[in-house]
Design a protein around this motif. Structure first.
Motif, short mmCIF file in Angstrom:
data_model
loop_
_atom_site.label_atom_id
_atom_site.label_comp_id
_atom_site.label_asym_id
_atom_site.label_seq_id
_atom_site.Cartn_x
_atom_site.Cartn_y
_atom_site.Cartn_z
N TYR A 86 3.29 -8.19 7.52
CA TYR A 86 4.46 -8.22 6.64
C TYR A 86 4.09 -8.74 5.26
CZ TYR A 86 7.29 -7.46 10.82
OH TYR A 86 7.84 -6.92 11.97
N THR A 87 3.26 -9.78 5.22
CA THR A 87 2.83 -10.34 3.94
C THR A 87 2.07 -9.30 3.13
OG1 THR A 87 2.70 -12.52 4.97
CG2 THR A 87 1.61 -12.25 2.84
N ALA A 88 1.20 -8.56 3.80
CA ALA A 88 0.46 -7.50 3.12
C ALA A 88 1.40 -6.44 2.57
CB ALA A 88 -0.53 -6.86 4.08
N ALA A 89 2.44 -6.10 3.33
CA ALA A 89 3.40 -5.09 2.87
C ALA A 89 4.17 -5.59 1.65
CB ALA A 89 4.37 -4.75 3.99
N ALA A 90 4.56 -6.86 1.66
CA ALA A 90 5.30 -7.43 0.54
C ALA A 90 4.44 -7.47 -0.72
CB ALA A 90 5.78 -8.83 0.90
N ILE A 91 3.19 -7.86 -0.56
CA ILE A 91 2.30 -7.93 -1.71
C ILE A 91 2.00 -6.54 -2.24
CG2 ILE A 91 -0.11 -8.43 -2.32
CD1 ILE A 91 0.16 -11.02 -0.72
N ARG A 92 1.81 -5.59 -1.33
CA ARG A 92 1.53 -4.22 -1.77
C ARG A 92 2.72 -3.63 -2.55
NH1 ARG A 92 -2.94 -2.16 0.07
NH2 ARG A 92 -2.92 -3.21 2.09
N GLN A 93 3.92 -4.00 -2.12
CA GLN A 93 5.11 -3.54 -2.82
C GLN A 93 5.15 -4.09 -4.24
OE1 GLN A 93 9.54 -4.84 -2.12
NE2 GLN A 93 9.06 -3.26 -0.61
N ARG A 94 4.86 -5.37 -4.40
CA ARG A 94 4.81 -5.97 -5.74
C ARG A 94 3.68 -5.37 -6.57
NH1 ARG A 94 8.01 -10.72 -7.33
NH2 ARG A 94 9.77 -10.53 -5.91
N GLU A 95 2.56 -5.16 -5.93
CA GLU A 95 1.39 -4.62 -6.61
C GLU A 95 1.68 -3.27 -7.23
OE1 GLU A 95 -3.36 -4.61 -5.52
OE2 GLU A 95 -1.89 -4.19 -3.96
N ALA A 96 2.51 -2.48 -6.56
CA ALA A 96 2.83 -1.14 -7.04
C ALA A 96 3.62 -1.15 -8.35
CB ALA A 96 3.63 -0.39 -5.98
N SER A 97 4.21 -2.30 -8.70
CA SER A 97 5.03 -2.38 -9.91
C SER A 97 4.21 -2.60 -11.17
CB SER A 97 6.06 -3.50 -9.76
OG SER A 97 5.42 -4.77 -9.75
N THR A 332 9.40 -15.46 -0.80
CA THR A 332 9.37 -15.53 0.66
C THR A 332 9.14 -14.15 1.25
OG1 THR A 332 11.13 -17.15 0.45
CG2 THR A 332 10.60 -16.39 2.66
N VAL A 333 8.33 -14.08 2.29
CA VAL A 333 8.11 -12.82 2.99
C VAL A 333 9.01 -12.82 4.23
CG1 VAL A 333 6.44 -11.31 4.10
CG2 VAL A 333 5.74 -12.71 2.15
N PHE A 334 10.28 -12.45 4.04
CA PHE A 334 11.18 -12.31 5.19
C PHE A 334 10.85 -11.00 5.91
CE2 PHE A 334 13.92 -15.11 2.54
CZ PHE A 334 14.06 -16.15 3.47
N GLN A 335 10.53 -11.10 7.18
CA GLN A 335 10.09 -9.93 7.91
C GLN A 335 11.13 -8.81 7.93
OE1 GLN A 335 8.74 -11.15 11.80
NE2 GLN A 335 7.16 -12.50 10.99
N LYS A 336 12.40 -9.17 7.92
CA LYS A 336 13.46 -8.17 7.98
C LYS A 336 13.49 -7.28 6.74
CE LYS A 336 16.92 -11.52 6.29
NZ LYS A 336 17.09 -10.94 4.94
N ASP A 337 12.83 -7.73 5.67
CA ASP A 337 12.87 -6.98 4.41
C ASP A 337 11.72 -6.00 4.24
OD1 ASP A 337 15.14 -8.42 3.72
OD2 ASP A 337 14.03 -9.94 2.59
#
Length: 553
Positions: A86-97, A332-337
């Motif tokens: 989940y943390t990797a997904a959250a960071i990758r999402q930010r990275e794309a911006s 925060t890396v909320f898993q539900k997000d």
């Protein structure tokens, strides 16, 4: 990183054998405990839009104190946070911006890890970091858990009996400007590196807290020297400036808090004394939320275990490359997000499948949840149920009069219900070895006084009780009396057998190694706890019982 793994059968059998035969990791413990996370701590800051489109907009995404906790869920209110897919997904999402994004870390990414990483020499954590695309990191005290030589192998590559075949090291630079090997007279890693952001460069200088030699085992680290952080940062800031680098970031495995500072080597104090050309400090070590500006330097820290990450947005002058604007938030890396990152999920599943049979072995049953933590100075009784259990297991394993267990070595709570090998490994992941020694009653009292610091009490105990005074304002305390099980006071002239772990034995601030005689090496501490739990009733019950009692001055 291309890893040619052995077959699942061979890896599983090898790791199981190594674990049960107690081939130890050498470990260290930081002197702080992860702060309890409150939902309100995780409110995202509303970041204003950065200005001047012609300038270079850079995003730095940072982690600290992961400790190999790849599959650890952190409870935040009623929600779960963290777990690296989940943390990797959250960071990758930010990275794309932002195409000018760099992923950085401030140390303690390995060490004190759960089974999924520790059974494979923390190489799974490196594999995950590489899959996420880390650009640069620094050293924490836990990177020295198994000594300088093993740290070098982790960075540069090479096979280890517990590792993955063909391990080729870290594919991103690790920098530390104040960590020396006196055997060579050289720094253990490069002091700094530079990364391109558009047409300009950002310099990254790494440092690790000067407390490190006092928090780690001596074996393998006999030649480690940590020098002054401020002097190291200023030295390499000057060099970077001469090279024309105007944007400078420090990755500091040093603690701080949101308000003020309380550590001798606090990142806030560092910010107040370093060159003003430094704009950002990524802090670490005490596992808290920090997002503040001190003397013009932005300081950030994002809790621990991948439950959150720091997002620092910079604006670089298009002509000079200097940082003209900076702001941050702790996310925060909320898993539900998020939807788990498939690449990281695949890596984690590979190792989770291998450790599952070991992790699931049931060794006991606890009637209640036993919370982690250091002995408390807040109430009359300072002992903890979990600390008592572990210390009792140490005493039993070595047939000793007494046992001492450092609070920083108890890393997780024990949930009520079935107790598995994996549960106990999470509590004692360091692979320390038990050491039985002889101490006089007077020397034991000295050692107990040495463990009372500004942070409070350190040791869980077995085989005796003691009373002490503690002044919370002055943050000082003193042992008053030490009592034997029959209620009589300890004989200060008599020798007693005392079991500790090898980290405690070698830690100079405790003074055990200097005062003790007749060292006898025993089993791994985890195995002692496993064996002891197996002897307890099912379910067993452990409670606070007044082994440590505060009295008025």
């Amino acid at each position: 990183m291309d890893k040619r793994n052995r077959s699942a059968r061979n890896v599983l059998s090898a790791t199981l054998a190594l674990t049960l035969l107690a081939a130890p990791f050498i470990s260290t413990h930081e002197s702080t405990v992860a702060a309890k996370i409150q939902p309100s701590d995780y409110q995202k800051n509303s970041k204003a839009k950065l200005s001047h489109k012609q300038n270079i907009h850079v995003q730095l995404l940072g982690l600290n104190d992961l400790h190999g906790q790849l599959d650890t869920d952190t409870k935040v209110g009623t929600d779960l946070a963290g777990s690296m897919e989940y943390t990797a997904a959250a960071i990758r999402q930010r990275e794309a911006s932002n195409r000018n994004t760099l992923l950085v870390h401030a140390g303690d990414m390995i060490g004190g890890s759960p089974l999924v990483s520790a059974l494979f020499q923390d190489e799974p954590t490196v594999e995950v970091m590489e899959a996420m695309g880390f650009d640069v990191g620094t050293l924490g005290n836990h990177e020295f858990d198994e000594g300088i030589a093993e740290l070098q192998r982790m960075i540069k590559g090479g096979d280890h009996p517990k590792g993955t075949e063909g391990y080729d090291g870290m594919n991103f630079p690790v920098v530390a400007a104040n960590a020396f090997d006196t055997a060579t007279g050289k720094l253990i890693t490069k002091p700094y590196t530079t990364k391109k952001a558009g047409s300009k460069k950002i310099g990254f200088i790494g440092v690790v807290t000067q407390e490190t030699p006092n928090m780690i085992v001596k074996k393998g680290n006999e030649t480690l020297q940590i020098t002054d952080e401020v002097a190291a940062i200023n030295k390499y800031t000057k060099i970077l400036k001469k090279k024309g680098v105007e944007a400078i970031v420090v990755l500091a495995h040093n603690p701080t808090t949101q308000s003020g500072n309380g550590d001798a080597f606090d990142a806030t104090k560092i910010a107040e004394n370093i060159d003003d050309e430094v704009d950002v400090i990524f802090a670490a070590h005490n596992h808290v939320n920090v997002d503040k500006v001190v003397d013009g330097k932005l300081i950030v820290q994002a809790y621990s275990y991948g439950s959150a990450f720091s997002d620092v947005d910079l604006e670089l002058d298009a002509k000079t490359g200097d940082i003209v604007k900076k702001e941050a938030e702790v996310v925060t890396v909320f898993q539900k997000d998020y939807t788990p990152d498939p690449k990281v999920s695949a890596i984690m599943k590979k190792y989770e499948d291998l450790v599952a049979p070991i992790k699931a072995e049931v060794v006991g049953n606890s009637k209640e949840t036993l919370k982690t933590g250091y002995p408390s100075t807040a109430g009359d009784f300072g002992d903890t149920a979990l600390g008592n259990l572990i210390a009792d297991g140490m005493k039993t394993a070595m047939n000793a009069d007494f046992a001492l267990m450092n609070g920083g070595g108890v890393r997780a709570q024990l949930e009520a219900g079935e107790v598995t090998f994996g549960d106990l490994f999470s509590i004692q992941p360091f692979g320390n070895v038990l050491n039985k020694v002889k101490l006089s009653g007077a020397d034991l009292e000295t050692v107990l006084n040495n463990q009372i610091t500004a942070r409070g009490l350190d040791f869980h105990v077995a085989g005796f009780k003691y009373t002490y005074t503690y002044d919370p304002a002055a943050k000082t305390g003193k042992v008053i009396d030490v009592f034997l099980p029959d209620g009589s006071k300890i004989d200060k002239t008599k020798e007693y057998t005392v079991v500790v772990n090898n980290y405690m034995y070698g830690n100079t601030k405790y003074g055990i190694g200097t005062l003790a005689a007749d060292l006898e090496v025993g089993p791994e501490d985890l195995q002692a706890t496993v064996d002891f739990v197996k002897t307890l009733p099912k379910p067993f019950e452990y409670k606070t019982e007044g082994r440590i009692t505060k009295v008025s001055q």
